[in-house]
Write a protein that holds these residues in place. Structure first.
Motif, PDB file in Angstrom:
ATOM      1  N   ASP A  27      28.145  28.081   4.933  1.00  0.00           N
ATOM      2  CA  ASP A  27      28.991  27.526   6.006  1.00  0.00           C
ATOM      3  C   ASP A  27      28.257  27.546   7.341  1.00  0.00           C
ATOM      4  OD1 ASP A  27      30.992  27.041   4.240  1.00  0.00           O
ATOM      5  OD2 ASP A  27      32.310  28.673   4.898  1.00  0.00           O
ATOM      6  N   GLU A  28      27.538  28.645   7.592  1.00  0.00           N
ATOM      7  CA  GLU A  28      26.762  28.722   8.853  1.00  0.00           C
ATOM      8  C   GLU A  28      25.698  27.626   8.886  1.00  0.00           C
ATOM      9  OE1 GLU A  28      23.417  28.931  10.830  1.00  0.00           O
ATOM     10  OE2 GLU A  28      23.123  30.251   9.108  1.00  0.00           O
ATOM     11  N   ALA A  29      24.958  27.496   7.776  1.00  0.00           N
ATOM     12  CA  ALA A  29      23.873  26.489   7.760  1.00  0.00           C
ATOM     13  C   ALA A  29      24.433  25.080   7.967  1.00  0.00           C
ATOM     14  CB  ALA A  29      23.107  26.584   6.443  1.00  0.00           C
ATOM     15  N   ALA A  36      19.615  23.963  18.551  1.00  0.00           N
ATOM     16  CA  ALA A  36      18.239  24.300  18.153  1.00  0.00           C
ATOM     17  C   ALA A  36      18.124  24.964  16.782  1.00  0.00           C
ATOM     18  CB  ALA A  36      17.551  25.168  19.218  1.00  0.00           C
ATOM     19  N   LEU A  37      19.200  24.994  16.012  1.00  0.00           N
ATOM     20  CA  LEU A  37      19.183  25.610  14.685  1.00  0.00           C
ATOM     21  C   LEU A  37      19.186  24.523  13.604  1.00  0.00           C
ATOM     22  CD1 LEU A  37      21.827  28.361  15.490  1.00  0.00           C
ATOM     23  CD2 LEU A  37      19.474  28.827  14.735  1.00  0.00           C
ATOM     24  N   VAL A  38      18.832  24.921  12.398  1.00  0.00           N
ATOM     25  CA  VAL A  38      18.924  23.994  11.268  1.00  0.00           C
ATOM     26  C   VAL A  38      20.391  23.695  11.006  1.00  0.00           C
ATOM     27  CG1 VAL A  38      18.506  23.731   8.797  1.00  0.00           C
ATOM     28  CG2 VAL A  38      16.836  24.936  10.220  1.00  0.00           C
ATOM     29  N   ASP A  39      20.718  22.425  10.878  1.00  0.00           N
ATOM     30  CA  ASP A  39      22.092  22.043  10.520  1.00  0.00           C
ATOM     31  C   ASP A  39      22.068  20.709   9.765  1.00  0.00           C
ATOM     32  OD1 ASP A  39      21.792  20.081  12.466  1.00  0.00           O
ATOM     33  OD2 ASP A  39      23.066  21.073  13.950  1.00  0.00           O
ATOM     34  N   ALA A  45      14.749  23.600  16.249  1.00  0.00           N
ATOM     35  CA  ALA A  45      13.442  23.954  16.820  1.00  0.00           C
ATOM     36  C   ALA A  45      12.437  24.345  15.735  1.00  0.00           C
ATOM     37  CB  ALA A  45      13.628  25.111  17.797  1.00  0.00           C
ATOM     38  N   HIS A  46      12.801  24.158  14.459  1.00  0.00           N
ATOM     39  CA  HIS A  46      11.942  24.669  13.372  1.00  0.00           C
ATOM     40  C   HIS A  46      11.104  23.577  12.718  1.00  0.00           C
ATOM     41  CE1 HIS A  46      13.717  28.723  13.198  1.00  0.00           C
ATOM     42  NE2 HIS A  46      14.787  28.106  13.660  1.00  0.00           N
ATOM     43  N   THR A  47       9.875  23.932  12.387  1.00  0.00           N
ATOM     44  CA  THR A  47       9.038  22.987  11.637  1.00  0.00           C
ATOM     45  C   THR A  47       8.991  23.367  10.156  1.00  0.00           C
ATOM     46  OG1 THR A  47       7.159  24.347  12.252  1.00  0.00           O
ATOM     47  CG2 THR A  47       7.518  22.348  13.562  1.00  0.00           C
ATOM     48  N   ALA A 267      21.599  34.917  16.394  1.00  0.00           N
ATOM     49  CA  ALA A 267      23.004  34.542  16.638  1.00  0.00           C
ATOM     50  C   ALA A 267      23.580  33.830  15.407  1.00  0.00           C
ATOM     51  CB  ALA A 267      23.095  33.648  17.874  1.00  0.00           C
ATOM     52  N   ALA A 268      22.746  33.016  14.753  1.00  0.00           N
ATOM     53  CA  ALA A 268      23.212  32.317  13.543  1.00  0.00           C
ATOM     54  C   ALA A 268      23.579  33.317  12.447  1.00  0.00           C
ATOM     55  CB  ALA A 268      22.131  31.353  13.052  1.00  0.00           C
ATOM     56  N   ASP A 269      22.739  34.332  12.284  1.00  0.00           N
ATOM     57  CA  ASP A 269      23.048  35.373  11.281  1.00  0.00           C
ATOM     58  C   ASP A 269      24.365  36.063  11.609  1.00  0.00           C
ATOM     59  OD1 ASP A 269      20.676  35.003   9.937  1.00  0.00           O
ATOM     60  OD2 ASP A 269      19.631  36.565  11.045  1.00  0.00           O
ATOM     61  N   LEU A 270      24.578  36.320  12.888  1.00  0.00           N
ATOM     62  CA  LEU A 270      25.807  37.027  13.274  1.00  0.00           C
ATOM     63  C   LEU A 270      27.028  36.109  13.139  1.00  0.00           C
ATOM     64  CD1 LEU A 270      24.527  39.239  16.218  1.00  0.00           C
ATOM     65  CD2 LEU A 270      24.984  39.903  13.847  1.00  0.00           C
TER      66      LEU A 270
END
Ligand SMILES: CC(C)(COP(=O)(O)OP(=O)(O)OC[C@H]1O[C@@H](n2cnc3c(N)ncnc32)[C@H](O[C@H]2O[C@H](COP(=O)(O)OP(=O)(O)OP(=O)(O)O)[C@@H](O)[C@H]2O)[C@@H]1O)[C@@H](O)C(=O)NCCC(=O)NCCS
Ligand SMILES: Nc1ncnc2[nH]cnc12
Length: 291
Positions: A27-29, A36-39, A45-47, A267-270
């Motif tokens: 759900d988070e992903a 700036a997160l994977v969604d 921001a990730h390569t 923050a995504a983990d939390l």
């Protein structure tokens, strides 16, 4: 007589908790648009990350979460034997994650946070309010695992450089970013009529307003952390992600953090921890007499 057994398999408590932890990660992903997160839109921001990899990583952790819950049920109390069993299972979970992702660190912080919470939930399934579960998790996190390696992790490097609290301390303090910010915001936004996705985005932003995210600090230093915290506050001050003003601020924050290479992975983990706690608090058919 049926050729197939059509009765749904009755899952054990450990299996249900592992399902809920993996669901929280997925759900988070999937939640979009996260700054700036994977969604669902892309890699932020990730390569080296993408949504499929985040899903595969989440699924690879199911056996570790189940084993952690089983260990909690077996030991039955908070103490060094359980803490060290969790450490061993957590390290094996990290190895399974890295084997799945070809060496990319997708969920290290999440294994730590959700692993402790899964074990804490299994210890006393009838006591499932978030404050009680996080307190038990904190008592586990405070115990010193004698077998934990002491690598000079990104988190350890920035903790030393900037004097901040990282993932370890967040757990040892009973997850204040989750219980004090994320969960209350999730409930406030739902109560204000925001849809579930926007309420979850607001919860993520609430966590970002104050967290010392060592992932951001490592990648973008103090300017990155300030941009994350101020930008998240600006979205919430403008009315949150369900409002037009908040949406504009969210878009600006996304662009700014990507330009700074500042991915708020902690923050995504939390947020995943927050969604897990929300599920067990609401029961979701898991525990008979909640609270
Ligand atoms: C106690 C541990 C958590 C180790 O902590 P430490 O801080 O020493 O180690 P890190 O390797 O830096 O991992 C901490 C991860 O926790 C997330 N995080 C960051 N800040 C916070 C915070 N303030 N509160 C809570 N959580 C936080 C974050 O995870 C996310 O970011 C990951 C990507 O990070 P990084 O590798 O730095 O990635 P990039 O910048 O992309 O690097 P490269 O591209 O250059 O490679 C991502 O995975 C997210 O999950 C931090 O990374 C604990 O891990 C531990 O001791 N484990 C041992 C086993 C154990 O005992 N397990 C217990 C099981 S219950
Ligand atoms: N959605 C996400 N994007 C990047 N890093 C993460 N770490 C945990 N969840 C993440």
């Amino acid at each position: 007589m049926h050729a197939f057994n059509l009765q749904p398999k009755k899952l054990s408590l450990a299996e249900r908790l592992a399902d809920m932890a993996v669901d929280a990660l997925i759900d988070e992903a999937d939640l979009s648009p996260k700054p700036a997160l994977v969604d669902r839109r892309g890699n932020g921001a990730h390569t080296d990350l993408h949504l499929g990899l985040m899903h595969a990583s989440a699924l690879s952790l199911w056996p570790a979460f189940k084993e952690m819950a089983d260990a909690a049920l077996e030991y039955g109390e908070i103490g060094l034997p359980l803490r060290e069993a969790l450490g061993r299972i957590g390290r094996e979970g990290e190895a399974a994650m890295l084997a799945t992702t070809d060496g990319v660190n997708t969920h290290r912080g999440a294994i730590w946070a959700l692993g402790l919470l899964v074990a804490a939930a299994a210890l006393e399934p009838e006591s499932s309010v978030a404050s009680a579960v996080t307190l038990r998790a904190a008592r586990l996190a405070l115990l010193n695992d004698r077998y934990a390696p002491n690598p000079f992790s990104h988190g350890a490097q920035v903790a030393q450089r900037y004097g901040v609290r990282g993932a370890r301390e967040e757990a040892q303090l009973a997850f204040p970013a989750v219980t004090g910010l994320g969960l209350p915001q999730l409930k406030r936004s739902r109560a204000a009529g925001a849809g579930e996705q926007n309420a979850r985005l607001d919860a993520l932003l609430a966590i970002m307003t104050t967290l010392a995210d060592t992932c951001v600090l490592y990648r973008a230093g103090e300017p990155g952390l300030q941009a994350m915290q101020h930008g998240a506050k600006a979205v919430l001050d403008a009315g949150g992600s369900a409002s037009l003003g908040g949406r504009r601020q969210l878009h600006a924050l996304d662009q700014q953090l990507i330009a700074m290479n500042a991915s708020p992975g902690g923050a995504a983990d939390l947020l995943a921890a927050c969604l897990f706690l929300d599920r067990i608090e609401r029961g979701d058919g898991l525990f008979p007499g909640v609270c």
